[in-house]
Design an enzyme around this catalytic site. Structure first.
Site, PDB file in Angstrom:
ATOM      1  N   GLU A  49       0.438  -5.558  17.662  1.00  0.00           N
ATOM      2  CA  GLU A  49      -0.518  -4.452  17.364  1.00  0.00           C
ATOM      3  C   GLU A  49      -0.947  -3.517  18.714  1.00  0.00           C
ATOM      4  O   GLU A  49      -0.994  -3.783  19.564  1.00  0.00           O
ATOM      5  CB  GLU A  49      -1.894  -5.026  16.745  1.00  0.00           C
ATOM      6  CG  GLU A  49      -2.659  -3.929  16.068  1.00  0.00           C
ATOM      7  CD  GLU A  49      -1.758  -3.410  14.716  1.00  0.00           C
ATOM      8  OE1 GLU A  49      -1.467  -2.424  14.891  1.00  0.00           O
ATOM      9  OE2 GLU A  49      -1.757  -4.238  13.734  1.00  0.00           O
ATOM     10  N   CYS A  58      -0.270  -4.961   9.812  1.00  0.00           N
ATOM     11  CA  CYS A  58       0.690  -5.774  10.598  1.00  0.00           C
ATOM     12  C   CYS A  58       2.179  -5.107  10.246  1.00  0.00           C
ATOM     13  O   CYS A  58       2.735  -5.181   8.930  1.00  0.00           O
ATOM     14  CB  CYS A  58       0.626  -7.025   9.942  1.00  0.00           C
ATOM     15  SG  CYS A  58       1.769  -8.067  10.661  1.00  0.00           S
TER      16      CYS A  58
END
Length: 228
Positions: A107, A2
């Protein structure tokens, strides 16, 4: 991992997600494109109460005695499997310096190609995820100033995230927060696992978000479905 987030939340929304109390004392201006080393809002315990505070998203351990310019490694993520052993994180973990970071994230699908747009990952039924994190306080040896810093804990992906990446943030449910903030480390470690896939939703966004300098609602505007 992340490495890019969105924190476009109001003070009231963070309080509702986390159980934090008190009147707003910091500017909660939305930030739609958060990158490592920038400021995020976290919720941690202070004098036994959950409070909202600003922290740098890149943990600097309290034992770091050099100027920040000498820190050449990124610590915005801590792997659940190794944080108890890694020197950067183990002190914060042993001291139960746990927090949540109310944030959604971006992402890029693997294998990532230059210029590819990411997907925006968000909860199916709530305004933001409760990401599990650690915090630490570091004293700048040059100025004497105390800095609050944090890291997001990551784990192996659930089935939903496995379509995009081999890691994901540890995401907590509302019913896990009391244990997360108060349980001893040997109990809290059992919570470092992927959340159910049905908690998550996603859509593709524009490559506009690839540049961390770009901000605003366009960063999270849908450009397509997850599995195109």
């Amino acid at each position: 991992m992340c490495g890019r987030g969105d924190q476009s939340l109001t003070f009231s929304e963070i309080c509702e997600l986390s159980g934090a109390i008190g009147a707003p004392t910091t500017n909660l201006e939305p930030c739609y494109n958060i990158a490592p080393t920038t400021t995020v809002h976290i919720v941690r315990l202070r004098d036994g109460e959950r409070v909202i505070e600003k922290a740098t998203w890149d943990l600097v351990p309290s034992w770091w005695k050099q100027p920040l310019s000498e820190k050449k490694f990124r610590t915005h993520n801590a792997r659940a499997e190794t944080l108890q052993e890694k020197a950067t994180f183990r002190s914060a973990w042993k001291k139960s310096q746990r927090c949540i970071i109310p944030m959604n994230f971006f992402e890029w699908k693997r294998p990532r190609k230059k210029g590819d747009p990411p997907h925006y990952i968000y909860p199916a039924k709530e305004p933001a995820f409760r990401m599990a994190g650690l915090w630490d306080e570091w004293k700048d040896p040059e100025t004497g100033e105390i800095h609050l810093t944090c890291t997001t804990i990551t784990c192996e992906p659930n089935d939903f995230m496995a379509e995009l990446h081999d890691r994901m943030p540890v995401i907590l449910g509302a019913d896990q927060l009391d244990a997360w903030f108060n349980a001893p480390p040997e109990i809290a470690v059992e919570m470092l696992k992927p959340c159910p896939s049905e908690w998550m939703a996603a859509h593709k966004v524009n490559a506009y978000v690839n540049d961390a300098r770009n901000q605003g609602p366009d960063c999270i505007k849908p450009e397509g479905d997850l599995f195109e």
